[in-house]
Design a protein around this motif. Structure first.
Motif, PDB file in Angstrom:
ATOM      1  N   GLN B   4      31.759  39.180  41.284  1.00 24.18           N
ATOM      2  CA  GLN B   4      31.006  38.161  40.551  1.00 24.18           C
ATOM      3  C   GLN B   4      31.387  36.773  41.042  1.00 24.18           C
ATOM      4  N   LEU B   5      30.364  35.949  41.235  1.00 24.44           N
ATOM      5  CA  LEU B   5      30.591  34.576  41.676  1.00 24.44           C
ATOM      6  C   LEU B   5      30.475  33.623  40.488  1.00 24.44           C
ATOM      7  N   GLN B   6      31.478  32.788  40.322  1.00 21.25           N
ATOM      8  CA  GLN B   6      31.459  31.780  39.270  1.00 21.25           C
ATOM      9  C   GLN B   6      31.645  30.422  39.932  1.00 21.25           C
ATOM     10  N   SER B   7      30.610  29.608  39.871  1.00 23.66           N
ATOM     11  CA  SER B   7      30.706  28.298  40.513  1.00 23.66           C
ATOM     12  C   SER B   7      31.344  27.285  39.576  1.00 23.66           C
ATOM     13  N   HIS B   8      32.152  26.431  40.147  1.00 28.97           N
ATOM     14  CA  HIS B   8      32.897  25.440  39.385  1.00 28.97           C
ATOM     15  C   HIS B   8      32.891  24.162  40.228  1.00 28.97           C
ATOM     16  N   PRO B   9      32.919  22.997  39.591  1.00 24.25           N
ATOM     17  CA  PRO B   9      32.878  21.757  40.401  1.00 24.25           C
ATOM     18  C   PRO B   9      33.966  21.682  41.465  1.00 24.25           C
ATOM     19  N   LYS B  10      35.132  22.256  41.187  1.00 24.10           N
ATOM     20  CA  LYS B  10      36.243  22.133  42.134  1.00 24.10           C
ATOM     21  C   LYS B  10      36.301  23.264  43.162  1.00 24.10           C
ATOM     22  N   ALA B  11      35.645  24.368  42.870  1.00 26.44           N
ATOM     23  CA  ALA B  11      35.697  25.516  43.792  1.00 26.44           C
ATOM     24  C   ALA B  11      34.750  26.600  43.300  1.00 26.44           C
ATOM     25  N   ASP B  12      34.444  27.527  44.180  1.00 28.39           N
ATOM     26  CA  ASP B  12      33.724  28.733  43.769  1.00 28.39           C
ATOM     27  C   ASP B  12      34.759  29.844  43.588  1.00 28.39           C
ATOM     28  N   ILE B  13      34.664  30.538  42.452  1.00 25.46           N
ATOM     29  CA  ILE B  13      35.610  31.621  42.200  1.00 25.46           C
ATOM     30  C   ILE B  13      34.880  32.951  42.359  1.00 25.46           C
ATOM     31  N   VAL B  14      35.423  33.823  43.204  1.00 24.69           N
ATOM     32  CA  VAL B  14      34.851  35.157  43.399  1.00 24.69           C
ATOM     33  C   VAL B  14      35.764  36.146  42.685  1.00 24.69           C
ATOM     34  N   HIS B  15      35.273  36.701  41.579  1.00 23.08           N
ATOM     35  CA  HIS B  15      36.066  37.652  40.800  1.00 23.08           C
ATOM     36  C   HIS B  15      35.830  39.060  41.346  1.00 23.08           C
ATOM     37  N   VAL B  16      36.893  39.726  41.717  1.00 21.84           N
ATOM     38  CA  VAL B  16      36.790  41.098  42.239  1.00 21.84           C
ATOM     39  C   VAL B  16      37.065  42.062  41.078  1.00 21.84           C
ATOM     40  N   GLY B  17      36.062  42.820  40.686  1.00 23.52           N
ATOM     41  CA  GLY B  17      36.176  43.679  39.503  1.00 23.52           C
ATOM     42  C   GLY B  17      36.466  45.123  39.799  1.00 23.52           C
ATOM     43  N   ILE B  18      37.221  45.387  40.845  1.00 23.56           N
ATOM     44  CA  ILE B  18      37.594  46.773  41.164  1.00 23.56           C
ATOM     45  C   ILE B  18      39.121  46.862  41.208  1.00 23.56           C
ATOM     46  N   SER B  19      39.627  48.083  41.015  1.00 25.11           N
ATOM     47  CA  SER B  19      41.084  48.232  40.930  1.00 25.11           C
ATOM     48  C   SER B  19      41.740  48.449  42.285  1.00 25.11           C
ATOM     49  N   ARG B  20      40.947  48.816  43.294  1.00 24.13           N
ATOM     50  CA  ARG B  20      41.534  49.060  44.619  1.00 24.13           C
ATOM     51  C   ARG B  20      40.640  48.483  45.703  1.00 24.13           C
ATOM     52  N   ILE B  21      41.261  47.885  46.717  1.00 21.22           N
ATOM     53  CA  ILE B  21      40.540  47.575  47.960  1.00 21.22           C
ATOM     54  C   ILE B  21      41.269  48.370  49.033  1.00 21.22           C
ATOM     55  N   ASP B  22      40.690  49.503  49.394  1.00 20.42           N
ATOM     56  CA  ASP B  22      41.393  50.407  50.303  1.00 20.42           C
ATOM     57  C   ASP B  22      40.439  50.915  51.374  1.00 20.42           C
ATOM     58  N   ALA B  23      40.915  51.880  52.154  1.00 19.93           N
ATOM     59  CA  ALA B  23      40.127  52.375  53.284  1.00 19.93           C
ATOM     60  C   ALA B  23      38.763  52.912  52.845  1.00 19.93           C
ATOM     61  N   ALA B 107      44.600  27.625  40.345  1.00 24.03           N
ATOM     62  CA  ALA B 107      43.978  27.223  41.616  1.00 24.03           C
ATOM     63  C   ALA B 107      43.060  26.026  41.415  1.00 24.03           C
ATOM     64  N   LEU B 108      42.357  26.020  40.285  1.00 22.26           N
ATOM     65  CA  LEU B 108      41.430  24.913  40.026  1.00 22.26           C
ATOM     66  C   LEU B 108      42.173  23.604  39.774  1.00 22.26           C
ATOM     67  N   GLU B 109      43.388  23.736  39.239  1.00 17.85           N
ATOM     68  CA  GLU B 109      44.176  22.522  38.955  1.00 17.85           C
ATOM     69  C   GLU B 109      44.820  21.960  40.220  1.00 17.85           C
ATOM     70  N   ARG B 110      44.981  22.829  41.222  1.00 18.47           N
ATOM     71  CA  ARG B 110      45.735  22.405  42.409  1.00 18.47           C
ATOM     72  C   ARG B 110      44.813  22.388  43.611  1.00 18.47           C
ATOM     73  N   ARG B 111      44.651  21.258  44.171  1.00 14.83           N
ATOM     74  CA  ARG B 111      43.812  21.137  45.373  1.00 14.83           C
ATOM     75  C   ARG B 111      44.728  21.171  46.587  1.00 14.83           C
ATOM     76  N   VAL B 112      44.489  22.118  47.472  1.00 18.68           N
ATOM     77  CA  VAL B 112      45.299  22.214  48.680  1.00 18.68           C
ATOM     78  C   VAL B 112      44.466  21.750  49.849  1.00 18.68           C
ATOM     79  N   SER B 113      44.988  20.760  50.559  1.00 20.22           N
ATOM     80  CA  SER B 113      44.200  20.230  51.681  1.00 20.22           C
ATOM     81  C   SER B 113      44.428  21.076  52.916  1.00 20.22           C
TER      82      SER B 113
END
Lengths: 144, 113
Positions: B4-23, B107-113
């Motif tokens: 799921q994509l959630q747009s925010h003024p400071k960044a776009d957040i991509v929420h991964v809703g699965i328990s595993r990222i595997d082969a 992450a939204l509070e901290r901007r990393v250049s």
């Protein structure tokens, strides 16, 4: 039967990613019931996933071929043996390439070669031998 | 794949809703991120809070996603790594490559250049 018994515990799956997920779930539940620490269970899950998925991806096993995992607890170590009927492995076992990815530009970052690195970092005594028509991969992990 | 994509003024957040990222799902994961490319701004936070396990194939897919987004002008950062996932990043030194935050909110509070 428990992990500390002489034959240890044996788990079977077939050479598919879905079956591997399933057997990893059974093994993790077993290790928790045998009171291994959460951190050690995590290590075992990570290395078994690497070793088993490597078989599915690279051994030439058919999806119906059986893979056997034997776990035995001895002298504070978990001894692991994995038997598959794929093609003979490359001899000697691949050595992991030391990675310093932080020195690379983003577009040159590796997208693979992590599996053996992880296996070597979390295990000891890694060995492979051919037993008849089978590959036998063995290693141990500290259980404490 | 539940992404799921959630747009925010400071960044776009991509929420991964699965328990595993595997082969078993690494390619699908990479394709799902690639499909979002046109909707993403210059800073993307991948929220891995629900992901309990990543293997080397999953790690490769996350690195590939970083490269895809980087090629499109976006910087990929990570948030909320579970202990198992953090361990795989540490073992492979990928924790030195990615900017990693404790949570999407942090992450939204901290901007990393």
């Amino acid at each position: 039967m428990c992990l500390a018994s002489d034959p240890g515990l044996t788990f079977e799956c077939i050479a598919t990613h879905a079956s591997i997920r399933c057997v990893l779930g059974r093994i993790v539940a077993c290790l928790h019931s045998e009171r291994l620490s959460t951190d050690r269970v995590s290590d075992v899950q990570i290395v078994l996933a690497e070793a088993l998925n490597n078989i599915v991806l690279h051994s030439g096993c058919a999806p119906t071929d059986r893979i056997t995992v034997t776990l035995k607890l001895r002298a504070g170590r978990l001894e692991v043996e994995i038997l598959d009927c794929g093609n003979p492995m490359t001899e000697p076992l691949p050595r992991p390439c030391p990675l310093r990815p932080e020195t690379l530009p983003v577009q040159e970052l590796p997208e693979g070669r992590f599996g053996w690195l992880i296996l070597h970092k979390l295990t000891q005594d890694i060995a492979h031998r051919r037993v008849g028509i089978h590959n036998l991969l063995s290693f141990s992990i500290t259980a404490q | 794949m539940d992404i799921q994509l959630q747009s925010h003024p400071k960044a776009d957040i991509v929420h991964v809703g699965i328990s595993r990222i595997d082969a078993g799902c690494a390619i699908q994961f990479k394709d799902s991120v690639r499909a979002l490319l046109d909707k993403l701004g210059d800073r993307v936070i991948l929220d891995l809070g629900q992901v309990e396990f990543v293997d080397s194939s999953g790690l490769g897919a996350i690195v590939a996603s970083m490269k895809i987004l980087n090629g499109g002008g976006s910087q990929l950062e990570l948030a909320a790594l579970q202990p198992n996932v953090n361990k795989v990043f540490r073992l492979t030194r990928m924790d030195k490559v990615f900017v990693i935050h404790g949570s999407p909110a942090e992450a939204l509070e901290r901007r990393v250049s």
